[in-house]
Write a protein that holds these residues in place. Structure first.
Motif, PDB file in Angstrom:
ATOM      1  N   LYS A  54       0.826  -1.208   0.000  1.00 57.14           N
ATOM      2  CA  LYS A  54       0.000   0.000   0.000  1.00 57.14           C
ATOM      3  C   LYS A  54       0.860   1.257   0.000  1.00 57.14           C
ATOM      4  O   LYS A  54       0.522   2.242  -0.626  1.00 57.14           O
ATOM      5  CB  LYS A  54      -0.937   0.020   1.197  1.00 57.14           C
ATOM      6  N   ALA A  55       1.969   1.231   0.713  1.00 52.26           N
ATOM      7  CA  ALA A  55       2.835   2.402   0.815  1.00 52.26           C
ATOM      8  C   ALA A  55       3.504   2.710  -0.522  1.00 52.26           C
ATOM      9  O   ALA A  55       3.807   3.857  -0.813  1.00 52.26           O
ATOM     10  CB  ALA A  55       3.893   2.188   1.880  1.00 52.26           C
ATOM     11  N   GLN A  56       3.714   1.712  -1.356  1.00 53.45           N
ATOM     12  CA  GLN A  56       4.412   1.884  -2.621  1.00 53.45           C
ATOM     13  C   GLN A  56       3.460   1.998  -3.811  1.00 53.45           C
ATOM     14  O   GLN A  56       3.837   1.730  -4.925  1.00 53.45           O
ATOM     15  CB  GLN A  56       5.360   0.700  -2.842  1.00 53.45           C
ATOM     16  N   LYS A  57       2.206   2.386  -3.576  1.00 51.31           N
ATOM     17  CA  LYS A  57       1.215   2.439  -4.638  1.00 51.31           C
ATOM     18  C   LYS A  57       1.637   3.438  -5.719  1.00 51.31           C
ATOM     19  O   LYS A  57       1.873   4.611  -5.448  1.00 51.31           O
ATOM     20  CB  LYS A  57      -0.148   2.845  -4.081  1.00 51.31           C
ATOM     21  N   VAL A  58       1.712   2.956  -6.935  1.00 49.84           N
ATOM     22  CA  VAL A  58       2.060   3.794  -8.073  1.00 49.84           C
ATOM     23  C   VAL A  58       0.762   4.366  -8.640  1.00 49.84           C
ATOM     24  O   VAL A  58      -0.187   3.620  -8.874  1.00 49.84           O
ATOM     25  CB  VAL A  58       2.792   2.961  -9.158  1.00 49.84           C
ATOM     26  N   PRO A  59       0.702   5.677  -8.857  1.00 47.18           N
ATOM     27  CA  PRO A  59      -0.537   6.243  -9.395  1.00 47.18           C
ATOM     28  C   PRO A  59      -0.798   5.747 -10.813  1.00 47.18           C
ATOM     29  O   PRO A  59       0.123   5.397 -11.550  1.00 47.18           O
ATOM     30  CB  PRO A  59      -0.272   7.750  -9.380  1.00 47.18           C
ATOM     31  N   THR A  60      -2.068   5.745 -11.194  1.00 48.26           N
ATOM     32  CA  THR A  60      -2.432   5.333 -12.545  1.00 48.26           C
ATOM     33  C   THR A  60      -2.243   6.506 -13.503  1.00 48.26           C
ATOM     34  O   THR A  60      -2.097   7.653 -13.070  1.00 48.26           O
ATOM     35  CB  THR A  60      -3.904   4.874 -12.595  1.00 48.26           C
ATOM     36  N   ALA A  61      -2.305   6.208 -14.784  1.00 55.97           N
ATOM     37  CA  ALA A  61      -2.179   7.264 -15.797  1.00 55.97           C
ATOM     38  C   ALA A  61      -3.325   8.265 -15.652  1.00 55.97           C
ATOM     39  O   ALA A  61      -3.128   9.468 -15.830  1.00 55.97           O
ATOM     40  CB  ALA A  61      -2.173   6.653 -17.194  1.00 55.97           C
ATOM     41  N   GLU A  62      -4.518   7.763 -15.318  1.00 55.23           N
ATOM     42  CA  GLU A  62      -5.675   8.649 -15.142  1.00 55.23           C
ATOM     43  C   GLU A  62      -5.449   9.620 -13.983  1.00 55.23           C
ATOM     44  O   GLU A  62      -5.758  10.809 -14.083  1.00 55.23           O
ATOM     45  CB  GLU A  62      -6.952   7.840 -14.881  1.00 55.23           C
ATOM     46  N   GLU A  63      -4.886   9.100 -12.876  1.00 54.81           N
ATOM     47  CA  GLU A  63      -4.632   9.953 -11.717  1.00 54.81           C
ATOM     48  C   GLU A  63      -3.579  11.013 -12.028  1.00 54.81           C
ATOM     49  O   GLU A  63      -3.734  12.179 -11.654  1.00 54.81           O
ATOM     50  CB  GLU A  63      -4.174   9.102 -10.523  1.00 54.81           C
ATOM     51  N   LEU A  64      -2.531  10.621 -12.721  1.00 54.92           N
ATOM     52  CA  LEU A  64      -1.482  11.586 -13.098  1.00 54.92           C
ATOM     53  C   LEU A  64      -2.033  12.657 -14.032  1.00 54.92           C
ATOM     54  O   LEU A  64      -1.761  13.848 -13.861  1.00 54.92           O
ATOM     55  CB  LEU A  64      -0.308  10.867 -13.763  1.00 54.92           C
ATOM     56  N   ALA A  65      -2.813  12.236 -15.018  1.00 56.93           N
ATOM     57  CA  ALA A  65      -3.376  13.189 -15.979  1.00 56.93           C
ATOM     58  C   ALA A  65      -4.353  14.130 -15.288  1.00 56.93           C
ATOM     59  O   ALA A  65      -4.361  15.338 -15.563  1.00 56.93           O
ATOM     60  CB  ALA A  65      -4.064  12.441 -17.115  1.00 56.93           C
ATOM     61  N   LYS A  66      -5.156  13.597 -14.387  1.00 57.87           N
ATOM     62  CA  LYS A  66      -6.136  14.427 -13.676  1.00 57.87           C
ATOM     63  C   LYS A  66      -5.433  15.481 -12.825  1.00 57.87           C
ATOM     64  O   LYS A  66      -5.825  16.649 -12.818  1.00 57.87           O
ATOM     65  CB  LYS A  66      -7.033  13.554 -12.809  1.00 57.87           C
ATOM     66  N   LYS A  67      -4.385  15.066 -12.116  1.00 57.94           N
ATOM     67  CA  LYS A  67      -3.638  16.003 -11.285  1.00 57.94           C
ATOM     68  C   LYS A  67      -3.006  17.100 -12.152  1.00 57.94           C
ATOM     69  O   LYS A  67      -3.035  18.280 -11.808  1.00 57.94           O
ATOM     70  CB  LYS A  67      -2.553  15.259 -10.508  1.00 57.94           C
ATOM     71  N   ASN A  68      -2.437  16.695 -13.274  1.00 57.78           N
ATOM     72  CA  ASN A  68      -1.801  17.626 -14.199  1.00 57.78           C
ATOM     73  C   ASN A  68      -2.825  18.625 -14.751  1.00 57.78           C
ATOM     74  O   ASN A  68      -2.584  19.830 -14.770  1.00 57.78           O
ATOM     75  CB  ASN A  68      -1.140  16.847 -15.330  1.00 57.78           C
ATOM     76  N   ILE A  69      -3.969  18.114 -15.193  1.00 57.13           N
ATOM     77  CA  ILE A  69      -4.973  18.985 -15.809  1.00 57.13           C
ATOM     78  C   ILE A  69      -5.582  19.931 -14.778  1.00 57.13           C
ATOM     79  O   ILE A  69      -5.931  21.071 -15.110  1.00 57.13           O
ATOM     80  CB  ILE A  69      -6.052  18.162 -16.563  1.00 57.13           C
TER      81      ILE A  69
END
Length: 147
Positions: free
Chosen positions: A19-34
């Motif tokens: 759980k501590a090493q959870k890699v974000p998904t592409a959707e999460e990265l794109a949402k944060k960026n946008i």
């Protein structure tokens, strides 16, 4: 009984580490960026949609590169390919923006490249106010780099 306890601790440790090493998904990265871009550039709904698609594509490429690094199959050509995709997507995003948004977008890109955190609070000095300087042994103790 000892083996059962050790096994339970091991399983719980692995579960928490995962759980501590959870890699974000592409959707999460794109949402944060946008969200950051929308906040700073005031994107129209059409611009937001188009830029999100570009951000999503870039996030997919970034995660693919990360996975290759983690698996040990990473090559220098992979990084070169990522930078080419990143530059192409930046050009496409710039084509969608209005001139006044373009200036702010260039500033955002510059901040990201230099590692500046836009959310960090900056201490502003009032006009005519000088920075407090600590001199003598107190300046050395504080680790201050003031001349």
């Amino acid at each position: 009984m000892k083996k059962l306890m050790v096994m339970l601790v091991l399983v719980l440790g692995v579960a928490f580490a995962g759980k501590a090493q959870k890699v974000p998904t592409a959707e999460e990265l794109a949402k944060k960026n946008i969200e950051e871009l929308d906040k700073r550039l005031k994107l129209s709904p059409t611009q937001r949609s188009v830029v999100y698609n570009y951000a999503y594509e870039l996030a997919k490429e970034q995660l693919a590169l990360y996975k290759k690094q983690q698996a040990g199959t990473y090559k220098d050509e992979d990084e070169t390919k990522f930078y080419k995709v990143q530059n192409e997507l930046n050009k496409n995003i710039k084509a969608v923006l209005k001139p006044e948004q373009l200036t702010e977008y260039n500033l955002i890109v510059e901040e990201r490249l230099s590692g500046i955190d836009p959310n960090a609070k900056k201490k502003k000095k009032k006009k005519g106010e000088e920075e407090d300087k600590v001199v003598g042994i107190e300046g050395l103790k504080s680790g201050s780099n003031n001349p």
